[in-house]
Write a protein that holds these residues in place. Sequence first.
Motif, PDB file in Angstrom:
ATOM      1  N   ASP A 137     103.716  34.504 -13.197  1.00 47.69           N
ATOM      2  CA  ASP A 137     103.655  34.932 -14.615  1.00 47.69           C
ATOM      3  C   ASP A 137     102.240  35.329 -15.034  1.00 47.69           C
ATOM      4  OD1 ASP A 137     102.854  32.233 -14.621  1.00 47.69           O
ATOM      5  OD2 ASP A 137     104.083  31.665 -16.356  1.00 47.69           O
ATOM      6  N   TYR A 138     101.241  34.529 -14.667  1.00 52.62           N
ATOM      7  CA  TYR A 138      99.881  34.876 -15.099  1.00 52.62           C
ATOM      8  C   TYR A 138      99.241  35.934 -14.206  1.00 52.62           C
ATOM      9  CZ  TYR A 138      98.660  31.333 -11.574  1.00 52.62           C
ATOM     10  OH  TYR A 138      98.551  30.610 -10.416  1.00 52.62           O
ATOM     11  N   CYS A 187     108.522  25.159 -28.314  1.00 46.01           N
ATOM     12  CA  CYS A 187     109.490  26.137 -28.822  1.00 46.01           C
ATOM     13  C   CYS A 187     110.331  25.560 -29.957  1.00 46.01           C
ATOM     14  CB  CYS A 187     110.375  26.641 -27.683  1.00 46.01           C
ATOM     15  SG  CYS A 187     109.461  27.688 -26.529  1.00 46.01           S
ATOM     16  N   ALA A 218     107.692  32.554 -28.362  1.00 41.47           N
ATOM     17  CA  ALA A 218     107.333  32.089 -27.022  1.00 41.47           C
ATOM     18  C   ALA A 218     105.824  32.218 -26.830  1.00 41.47           C
ATOM     19  CB  ALA A 218     108.085  32.894 -25.961  1.00 41.47           C
ATOM     20  N   ASP A 219     105.267  33.333 -27.302  1.00 44.49           N
ATOM     21  CA  ASP A 219     103.839  33.543 -27.128  1.00 44.49           C
ATOM     22  C   ASP A 219     103.005  32.576 -27.973  1.00 44.49           C
ATOM     23  OD1 ASP A 219     101.992  35.100 -25.593  1.00 44.49           O
ATOM     24  OD2 ASP A 219     101.258  35.888 -27.505  1.00 44.49           O
ATOM     25  N   ARG A 277     102.886  29.497 -25.859  1.00 46.21           N
ATOM     26  CA  ARG A 277     101.928  29.648 -24.751  1.00 46.21           C
ATOM     27  C   ARG A 277     100.490  29.503 -25.248  1.00 46.21           C
ATOM     28  NH1 ARG A 277      98.356  33.190 -23.392  1.00 46.21           N
ATOM     29  NH2 ARG A 277      99.102  34.723 -24.904  1.00 46.21           N
ATOM     30  N   ARG A 278     100.191  30.126 -26.386  1.00 46.43           N
ATOM     31  CA  ARG A 278      98.819  30.059 -26.896  1.00 46.43           C
ATOM     32  C   ARG A 278      98.452  28.626 -27.303  1.00 46.43           C
ATOM     33  NH1 ARG A 278      98.433  34.644 -31.205  1.00 46.43           N
ATOM     34  NH2 ARG A 278     100.431  35.485 -30.552  1.00 46.43           N
ATOM     35  N   ILE A 305     103.410  32.600 -19.400  1.00 46.10           N
ATOM     36  CA  ILE A 305     104.406  32.766 -20.472  1.00 46.10           C
ATOM     37  C   ILE A 305     105.827  32.383 -20.032  1.00 46.10           C
ATOM     38  CG2 ILE A 305     104.827  35.205 -19.881  1.00 46.10           C
ATOM     39  CD1 ILE A 305     104.691  33.770 -23.468  1.00 46.10           C
ATOM     40  N   GLN A 323     107.940  29.102 -21.884  1.00 44.64           N
ATOM     41  CA  GLN A 323     108.333  29.320 -23.272  1.00 44.64           C
ATOM     42  C   GLN A 323     109.359  30.452 -23.361  1.00 44.64           C
ATOM     43  OE1 GLN A 323     105.187  29.247 -22.151  1.00 44.64           O
ATOM     44  NE2 GLN A 323     104.297  27.411 -23.064  1.00 44.64           N
ATOM     45  N   SER A 324     109.235  31.464 -22.502  1.00 44.91           N
ATOM     46  CA  SER A 324     110.199  32.569 -22.524  1.00 44.91           C
ATOM     47  C   SER A 324     111.590  32.071 -22.141  1.00 44.91           C
ATOM     48  CB  SER A 324     109.772  33.675 -21.550  1.00 44.91           C
ATOM     49  OG  SER A 324     108.519  34.193 -21.920  1.00 44.91           O
ATOM     50  N   CYS A 344     106.431  39.909 -16.713  1.00 44.79           N
ATOM     51  CA  CYS A 344     105.349  39.305 -17.481  1.00 44.79           C
ATOM     52  C   CYS A 344     104.223  40.281 -17.791  1.00 44.79           C
ATOM     53  CB  CYS A 344     104.812  38.067 -16.769  1.00 44.79           C
ATOM     54  SG  CYS A 344     106.075  36.810 -16.538  1.00 44.79           S
ATOM     55  N   LEU A 401     106.509  42.264 -20.769  1.00 44.93           N
ATOM     56  CA  LEU A 401     107.305  41.268 -21.491  1.00 44.93           C
ATOM     57  C   LEU A 401     108.721  41.744 -21.816  1.00 44.93           C
ATOM     58  CD1 LEU A 401     104.618  39.572 -23.756  1.00 44.93           C
ATOM     59  CD2 LEU A 401     105.501  38.846 -21.534  1.00 44.93           C
TER      60      LEU A 401
END
Length: 386
Positions: A41-42, A138, A158-159, A162-163, A175, A178-179, A194, A197
């Motif tokens: 993902d990252y 979430c 979701a974002d 993540r933040r 991400i 949370q997604s 990712c 998105l």
Amino acid sequence: MSTSATVGTALARAFAGHFGRDPDGVWQAPGRVNLIGEHTDYNDGLVLPFAIDRATTVAVAARADRTVRMASGFPGAEPAGFDLDAFAPEQAAGWSAYPAGVAWELERAGVAVPGFDLFVTSEVPVGAGLSSSAALECAVALALSDLTGAGLGRADLADIGRRAENNVVGAPTGIMDQSASMLGTRDCAVYLDCRDLTSRPVPLGLEDSGLRCLVIDTKVSHAHASGGYADRRASCVRGAQGMGVAALRDLEAADLPRARRALDDVTFRRVRHIVTENERVARTAELLGTHGPLAIGELLDASHRSMRDDFEISCPELNLAVDTARASGAIGARMTGGGFGGSAIALVPADDVDRARSAVLAAFAARGLRAPDIFTVLPAKGARRL
Ligand code: ADP
Ligand code: MG
């Protein structure tokens, strides 16, 4: 599992017992299992997780002031509180950093968050690699979005989660979790790109194929905020720089011979995991569509080997769980989540579930290891208001 209605009623009662008034509402968000696509993902890559039928539930009531008060039914989670106007992310500590981080990131995104009282309870085992953290984020994000009428979309929420995890908790995760928790749908995995998105549900068809998804929680605890996870992330950045690409997503198998020449051995193996894992995710989604889940076992196995040997995020307990499950009926198995502990998943024909469970327990006992927790999960729908 208890029904959502029962959980909601019990939680509303716990809230009233703690805060002396009724909540405005109750919201629930699930944990997740990652079917395949680990640490991609990252790297702007592909993931294929699914939301599970174990969720975190929050009861929330808005307040007229800027005070936040939080309590959890989780053993050892002390009640916490703070003033929204005096919040500093670096001072947030312990479990309350997750809900506090969500409130703070919503404010940074322009949502006028009021003070609130919150009580949380969860069926997602904590620290087991099933993302109890994202489930908590979430559930809180959806609750505050609903209460404020902010009306943020699911991908945006979701974002926010993540933040909160990156900037307030201090865990450099991507991400995916949370997604899955926000976008999950019944009987489906979430195929998520990712980079842009975009996402789509991919029917899993486990039931039709007579398969069960077994989770083996090794009880070996992981710690994302420090250590291995951050180290792997740094390796991926180094690999992308060494190959002159924006993200490892931009490499494919044909680039690996060049990567082997350009990079040191460890960085090369980290890169090879990401490149081959992205291809496995795409292939898994394709095979699920054309042949169903009985066809994906070998891809799960290959993913585990890649994490064990190239990315080096597995551990003896996870390897034992995977190998034993495979030797006792599973059609494919892999560790799931960030690694260094947590859980493995195995796709097991329904008739073999008891055999696989007994074999894993026996293997752990024979080596003097703590007994793992073993249970089945179903692909379930994402976060919602009860
Ligand atoms: P995982 O996401 O794999 O379960 P993490 O370490 O990322 O593991 O997140 C676990 C942390 O999330 C816990 O240590 C705790 O701080 C917080 N948490 C999760 N669920 C709850 C809960 N129900 N009550 C209080 N804190 C929780
Ligand atoms: Mg987590």
